[in-house]
Structures are given as C-alpha cells and as structure tokens.
Design a protein around this motif. Structure first.
Motif, mmCIF file in Angstrom:
data_model
loop_
_atom_site.group_PDB
_atom_site.id
_atom_site.type_symbol
_atom_site.label_atom_id
_atom_site.label_comp_id
_atom_site.label_asym_id
_atom_site.label_seq_id
_atom_site.Cartn_x
_atom_site.Cartn_y
_atom_site.Cartn_z
ATOM 1 N N TYR A 1 0.833 -1.195 0.000
ATOM 2 C CA TYR A 1 0.000 0.000 0.000
ATOM 3 C C TYR A 1 0.868 1.244 0.000
ATOM 4 O O TYR A 1 2.011 1.219 0.457
ATOM 5 C CB TYR A 1 -0.898 0.029 1.245
ATOM 6 C CG TYR A 1 -1.934 -1.055 1.259
ATOM 7 C CD1 TYR A 1 -3.106 -0.926 0.531
ATOM 8 C CD2 TYR A 1 -1.745 -2.221 1.991
ATOM 9 C CE1 TYR A 1 -4.065 -1.917 0.532
ATOM 10 C CE2 TYR A 1 -2.695 -3.220 1.993
ATOM 11 C CZ TYR A 1 -3.854 -3.055 1.267
ATOM 12 O OH TYR A 1 -4.803 -4.037 1.268
ATOM 13 N N LYS A 2 0.319 2.352 -0.529
ATOM 14 C CA LYS A 2 0.973 3.643 -0.380
ATOM 15 C C LYS A 2 -0.014 4.573 0.304
ATOM 16 O O LYS A 2 -1.222 4.358 0.242
ATOM 17 C CB LYS A 2 1.452 4.195 -1.719
ATOM 18 C CG LYS A 2 0.369 4.603 -2.679
ATOM 19 C CD LYS A 2 0.999 5.153 -3.937
ATOM 20 C CE LYS A 2 -0.073 5.439 -4.976
ATOM 21 N NZ LYS A 2 0.490 5.931 -6.203
ATOM 22 N N GLY A 3 0.507 5.587 0.921
ATOM 23 C CA GLY A 3 -0.341 6.459 1.713
ATOM 24 C C GLY A 3 -0.381 5.941 3.151
ATOM 25 O O GLY A 3 0.360 5.038 3.521
ATOM 26 N N TRP A 4 -1.230 6.538 3.966
ATOM 27 C CA TRP A 4 -1.329 6.096 5.344
ATOM 28 C C TRP A 4 -2.754 6.276 5.836
ATOM 29 O O TRP A 4 -3.549 6.991 5.264
ATOM 30 C CB TRP A 4 -0.334 6.842 6.220
ATOM 31 C CG TRP A 4 -0.414 8.329 6.095
ATOM 32 C CD1 TRP A 4 0.116 9.089 5.117
ATOM 33 C CD2 TRP A 4 -1.116 9.215 6.958
ATOM 34 N NE1 TRP A 4 -0.202 10.389 5.306
ATOM 35 C CE2 TRP A 4 -0.952 10.517 6.454
ATOM 36 C CE3 TRP A 4 -1.875 9.053 8.102
ATOM 37 C CZ2 TRP A 4 -1.509 11.622 7.044
ATOM 38 C CZ3 TRP A 4 -2.422 10.173 8.703
ATOM 39 C CH2 TRP A 4 -2.221 11.436 8.177
ATOM 40 N N PHE B 1 -6.435 6.213 6.476
ATOM 41 C CA PHE B 1 -7.585 5.922 5.633
ATOM 42 C C PHE B 1 -7.387 6.404 4.192
ATOM 43 O O PHE B 1 -8.264 6.259 3.373
ATOM 44 C CB PHE B 1 -8.881 6.488 6.226
ATOM 45 C CG PHE B 1 -8.857 7.961 6.501
ATOM 46 C CD1 PHE B 1 -9.216 8.860 5.522
ATOM 47 C CD2 PHE B 1 -8.483 8.427 7.760
ATOM 48 C CE1 PHE B 1 -9.210 10.213 5.794
ATOM 49 C CE2 PHE B 1 -8.479 9.775 8.027
ATOM 50 C CZ PHE B 1 -8.837 10.675 7.044
ATOM 51 N N TRP B 2 -6.202 6.958 3.865
ATOM 52 C CA TRP B 2 -5.905 7.346 2.488
ATOM 53 C C TRP B 2 -5.079 6.274 1.785
ATOM 54 O O TRP B 2 -4.488 6.515 0.754
ATOM 55 C CB TRP B 2 -5.126 8.657 2.440
ATOM 56 C CG TRP B 2 -5.989 9.843 2.717
ATOM 57 C CD1 TRP B 2 -7.047 10.271 1.977
ATOM 58 C CD2 TRP B 2 -5.870 10.743 3.802
ATOM 59 N NE1 TRP B 2 -7.603 11.387 2.526
ATOM 60 C CE2 TRP B 2 -6.886 11.707 3.669
ATOM 61 C CE3 TRP B 2 -5.010 10.857 4.879
ATOM 62 C CZ2 TRP B 2 -7.054 12.738 4.551
ATOM 63 C CZ3 TRP B 2 -5.172 11.890 5.756
ATOM 64 C CH2 TRP B 2 -6.191 12.813 5.607
ATOM 65 N N LYS B 3 -5.021 5.085 2.358
ATOM 66 C CA LYS B 3 -4.205 4.026 1.764
ATOM 67 C C LYS B 3 -4.791 3.589 0.434
ATOM 68 O O LYS B 3 -5.991 3.387 0.310
ATOM 69 C CB LYS B 3 -4.117 2.810 2.690
ATOM 70 C CG LYS B 3 -3.203 2.993 3.839
ATOM 71 C CD LYS B 3 -2.749 1.725 4.480
ATOM 72 C CE LYS B 3 -3.832 0.806 4.925
ATOM 73 N NZ LYS B 3 -3.343 -0.304 5.723
ATOM 74 N N ARG B 4 -3.894 3.449 -0.567
ATOM 75 C CA ARG B 4 -4.274 2.914 -1.867
ATOM 76 C C ARG B 4 -3.297 1.799 -2.207
ATOM 77 O O ARG B 4 -2.171 1.773 -1.726
ATOM 78 C CB ARG B 4 -4.193 4.002 -2.940
ATOM 79 C CG ARG B 4 -5.275 5.028 -2.795
ATOM 80 C CD ARG B 4 -5.410 5.918 -4.010
ATOM 81 N NE ARG B 4 -4.248 5.985 -4.850
ATOM 82 C CZ ARG B 4 -3.696 7.104 -5.285
ATOM 83 N NH1 ARG B 4 -4.201 8.259 -4.932
ATOM 84 N NH2 ARG B 4 -2.654 7.088 -6.075
#
Length: 197
Positions: A163-166, A168-171
């Motif tokens: 995943y990228k982001g952290w 609840f913005w994980k994609r």
C-alpha cells in the motif's frame, strides 16, 4: 415567480447530476490510470531472484491487473487452457503461470545387471542415481541408454499487497508475489500473476 423556482430547481438538479457523473468518471479514470501505472511497473521491473537455503530458490515479481476482456485478448492461449479445465473466465479471480527449467548434473555409476526376457537371462549395464532431488535409472542396451528420470518439484506461491499512503488514504501501490522451488536444480525462469477485474 413559481415558474422561475421550477426552472431554477431543474437547473440545479441537472447541474448536480452532471457534477455527479463527472465525479464518477474522474474516479474511474483515476483507477484506470493507477492500474496502467501498476501494470507498466510490473512489466518493466526486473524479477528478483533469491536463494533461501541450499535447496530453495525463490523469485519475487509484481502482479498485473487486467479486465476480463483484456485477459481474453492478451492471454488467449491461457484463457483457452482455463476454459478446457471447465472454469468460466467470468468467474476467474486470478491466473498465475510459472515457467521452470530443470538443469541437473547426472553423475551415475554403471553396473552390470541380469535381465530375464522370455526366460533367457541377458547381461546388461544399469545406470542409477538416486538423490533427494533426482531419481534416475536406466539400462544400456544396443549402445543406447533407455530409462526414466524424475525430478520432484514443489512450487510455493505467496501473494501480498503493498500500500501507499497512510491511515484511511491508503491505496494499493502494487500486488507482489514470491514463488519458491524446493529443488536446487529447478530455475524459475518466468512468473506471471494476473488479477482479473
């Protein structure tokens, strides 16, 4: 005044509908862009090879994401094989393909042996090699070696998501896989994992 309110309400609803459609289209295009970026990264990245221990080789590769139509178009031969197995392509979640190559040195002793054919004993030479990774046995008859070789191989596959982001913005950044072989004479030449949308 009443007519103006109706016209204004219809205009607001129409603009709201257009805005919602544009928002949905933007989300779809963003997902397509991310999928194409992930597929390009997977296709252009090198396969990472690892030796875990003396008998276990492993390969780390990224996964592709294709739609059902793209899979039918670009992997027609694999799709036909899957169809012959009795699996409907529309029910397919993922498809994996691994190409392996076996390169093993043969170092076997030649011994004399007695074979009985039609009640006539015949003296022949026998070749035999039995190790944990290679089972080879054969007979030398008429200047030819005839026999069987078995090279047992177990391929283990692990699939995980990066995943990228952290928070609840994980994609999803990439879907990765690692394939390992328990036979040191087996080289994994190519591995492919395709998720079907």
């Amino acid at each position: 005044m009443n007519r103006l309110n109706k016209t204004l309400l219809i205009t607001v609803l129409l603009l709201g509908g257009i805005l919602w459609l544009q928002h949905r289209r933007t989300i779809r295009l963003t997902e397509e862009r991310d999928r194409f970026r992930m597929n390009n990264t997977a296709l252009l990245s090198d396969v990472k090879r690892m030796r875990i221990d003396s008998a276990t080789m492993a390969v780390d590769a990224k996964a592709l994401k294709l739609t059902i139509d793209e899979y039918k178009e670009f992997r027609a031969e694999d799709a036909e094989t899957i169809r012959r197995l009795g699996v409907k392509i529309r029910n397919l979640e993922a498809a994996a393909r691994h190409e392996v190559e076996v390169k093993a040195p043969i170092d076997a002793a030649i011994r004399d042996t007695l074979i009985v054919r039609d009640t006539i004993p015949l003296l022949r030479q026998k070749v035999e090699m039995v190790t944990p990774h290679i089972h080879f046995s054969g007979l030398i008859e008429e200047n030819r070696l005839k026999g069987d070789i078995k090279i047992p191989v177990t391929l283990n596959q692990a699939v995980w998501v990066e995943y990228k982001g952290w928070w609840f913005w994980k994609r999803v950044k990439a879907i990765r896989q690692a394939i390992s072989s328990n036979n040191p004479h087996v080289e994994i030449r190519y591995s492919e994992y395709i998720r079907i949308r």
